[in-house]
Write a protein that holds these residues in place. Structure first.
Motif, short mmCIF file in Angstrom:
data_model
loop_
_atom_site.label_atom_id
_atom_site.label_comp_id
_atom_site.label_asym_id
_atom_site.label_seq_id
_atom_site.Cartn_x
_atom_site.Cartn_y
_atom_site.Cartn_z
N ASP A 1 0.83 -1.21 0.00
CA ASP A 1 0.00 0.00 0.00
C ASP A 1 0.87 1.25 0.00
N GLU B 1 1.81 7.11 -6.94
CA GLU B 1 0.71 7.96 -7.47
C GLU B 1 1.22 9.31 -7.88
N TYR C 1 3.96 1.55 -1.10
CA TYR C 1 4.61 1.63 -2.41
C TYR C 1 3.65 2.20 -3.45
N GLU C 2 2.43 1.67 -3.47
CA GLU C 2 1.44 2.14 -4.44
C GLU C 2 1.11 3.61 -4.22
#
Length: 51
Positions: A44, A51, A46-47
């Motif tokens: 989470d 962004e 990393y994501e």
């Protein structure tokens, strides 16, 4: 401590050897759950950074 609680409730005591086996199984389950949770948090994070 568990046996004291069971004695208070008038329930048969758990043999120490069986109690240790249950503790080991619970420890493994907790370890697996925490590893999965840590992996999800890392993914989470990393994501979110991507962004």
């Amino acid at each position: 401590m568990v046996n004291n609680f069971l004695t208070t409730l008038n329930i048969t005591l758990i043999a120490n050897r069986n109690l240790k086996k249950m503790e080991a199984r619970a420890g493994e389950a907790i370890k697996k759950s925490s590893t999965a949770s840590s992996n999800k948090a890392a993914i989470d994070a990393y994501e979110k950074d991507m962004e």
